[in-house]
Motif scaffolding. Sequence first.
Motif, PDB file in Angstrom:
ATOM      1  N   ARG A  19     -35.477  31.338  -8.016  1.00 34.93           N
ATOM      2  CA  ARG A  19     -36.777  32.175  -8.403  1.00 34.93           C
ATOM      3  C   ARG A  19     -36.776  33.453  -7.809  1.00 34.93           C
ATOM      4  N   ARG A  71     -35.360  20.972 -11.883  1.00 32.45           N
ATOM      5  CA  ARG A  71     -36.502  20.429 -12.292  1.00 32.45           C
ATOM      6  C   ARG A  71     -36.018  19.053 -13.170  1.00 32.45           C
ATOM      7  N   SER A 107     -36.671  23.454 -17.355  1.00 26.68           N
ATOM      8  CA  SER A 107     -36.835  24.643 -16.901  1.00 26.68           C
ATOM      9  C   SER A 107     -38.050  24.787 -16.036  1.00 26.68           C
ATOM     10  N   PHE A 108     -38.178  25.405 -14.989  1.00 24.45           N
ATOM     11  CA  PHE A 108     -39.490  25.801 -13.889  1.00 24.45           C
ATOM     12  C   PHE A 108     -40.594  26.144 -14.802  1.00 24.45           C
ATOM     13  N   THR A 109     -40.254  26.980 -16.037  1.00 22.57           N
ATOM     14  CA  THR A 109     -41.371  27.408 -16.949  1.00 22.57           C
ATOM     15  C   THR A 109     -41.927  26.218 -17.564  1.00 22.57           C
ATOM     16  N   GLN A 137     -35.417  26.799 -10.447  1.00 22.93           N
ATOM     17  CA  GLN A 137     -36.270  26.823  -9.211  1.00 22.93           C
ATOM     18  C   GLN A 137     -35.570  27.579  -7.882  1.00 22.93           C
ATOM     19  N   GLY A 187     -33.033  20.592  -6.090  1.00 21.89           N
ATOM     20  CA  GLY A 187     -34.258  21.294  -6.397  1.00 21.89           C
ATOM     21  C   GLY A 187     -34.597  21.740  -7.878  1.00 21.89           C
ATOM     22  N   THR A 244     -33.983  34.667 -12.658  1.00 27.99           N
ATOM     23  CA  THR A 244     -34.027  33.276 -12.270  1.00 27.99           C
ATOM     24  C   THR A 244     -32.964  32.378 -12.614  1.00 27.99           C
ATOM     25  N   GLU A 297     -32.602  25.814 -17.307  1.00 28.71           N
ATOM     26  CA  GLU A 297     -32.037  25.996 -15.979  1.00 28.71           C
ATOM     27  C   GLU A 297     -30.501  25.801 -16.046  1.00 28.71           C
TER      28      GLU A 297
END
Length: 467
Positions: A100, A331, A142-144, A97, A329, A93, A129
């Motif tokens: 992903r 984060r 990070s999307f996490t 995002q 897109g 990833t 990211e």
Amino acid sequence: MTADDLAFADVVELQRLLTAKAVSSVELTELYLKRLETYGPVYSAVVTILHDRARREARRADRERVRGRVRGPLHGIPYGVKDLLATPDAPTTWGAQPYRAQHFDFDATAVRKLSDAGAVLLAKLAMVELAGGFGYGDADASFTGPGRTPWNAKFWSGGSSSGSGIAVAAGLVGFAIGSETSGSILFPSTACGITGLRPTYGRVSRHGAMALCWTLDKLGPMARSARDLEIVLAAIAGADPRDPTAVDVPLTAPRRRPRIAVLKNATKGAMPAVAANFRASLKALATFADIAGEVALPKGPWGPVVGTIVDAEGAAAFRDLIESGKSRGLRNADDKLGGYVAYATPAVDYIDALRQRAKLNAALEAAFAGYDAIVSPTLHTVTYPVGIPFDKAYPKFGGGPSLIAPGNLAGLPAIALPNGFGPNGLPTSVALLGRAWGEATLTAIGARYQRATDFHTKRPPLTTGRP
């Protein structure tokens, strides 16, 4: 030995236990898988746990051991990789995002080499990211979610190899692979209180790794001890026809007393605890190395040159993402716009940065000639609080000389060694910048230092509750 003792043992000790049949690779793998499930979400350490692959590789390692085939010191040792390394078992990833659902049908060279060495891949670990290439300014990148150091979950794990640092520090893996363009192994190693090695540019193949900056990116090991770093590096190093920058150079250290210089004004602008821990580290190093006075960092625009190169090469690497508008897109608020700023880097600025790079690197080589390593605090502060912009966290500290940008610009190796604690129970570390291809000297120095100190054996106060 308790389960916690096992989880926090270093690779050398784990291999001793496997050899003695005190534990199997399957048992060790199941222990780490459970810990990844329990603690990974708390500290935002994990993207994907590879249950099936891990169990398959662990069973293979145990079968081979029974038949008398042991591939080497990593045989049966579970590990994790930063999620910019390709594997066919899960999405890769890049911490972002827009990617992903991205899949590759092959293992990155570093992953393949570790598999060939008998190691067991447990998980794809969280990262900032796009490895921070678009200029994030706070921990939520990070999307996490923000990576959190296991020493105090209200504080950042460091980036961009955030999950790799967390997973090693919390005893979720035996070791991990991270990457560094300008600080992304050294910072999380410090923030998480572990031992990290940035190899010489070209020591490790980057085939199958996300490209941020082709002339600066490096892959390296993050572990619980310096002796582990040497073992892991030996497994992943070497030439690769799929990466023309990767070469074969022996991993050897001279058989003599190391000669180490201290970076001049090394503690200028540092937190008192960082400065005090650094002075104590010098005393420990002096018991087995010659501390050969101070050496000044050559004057020059180190940071701006690195920044310009990262901007230009990063914009080229992610050109499609930027031009399509999909970078919006991302984060982090700074990352949403940072790609467009990087995209606007004039070609003349990039060319001038490359010309400056050659001059700066020559000056650095001349200044540091005659030394095996230059020592300094890795960072001037402890890591930053989550939820506060980095530049607002410690306004009274910072601004002193740092070897992170110069070392990365020159492609030189460096090691970060835990050396104590500062405010809020957060770790500090000492860094040694080595000569090109001098990783074995750095790990030898690190191993001697860690025989004289015990900071690398400390365990964080883990929690299962969200901060």
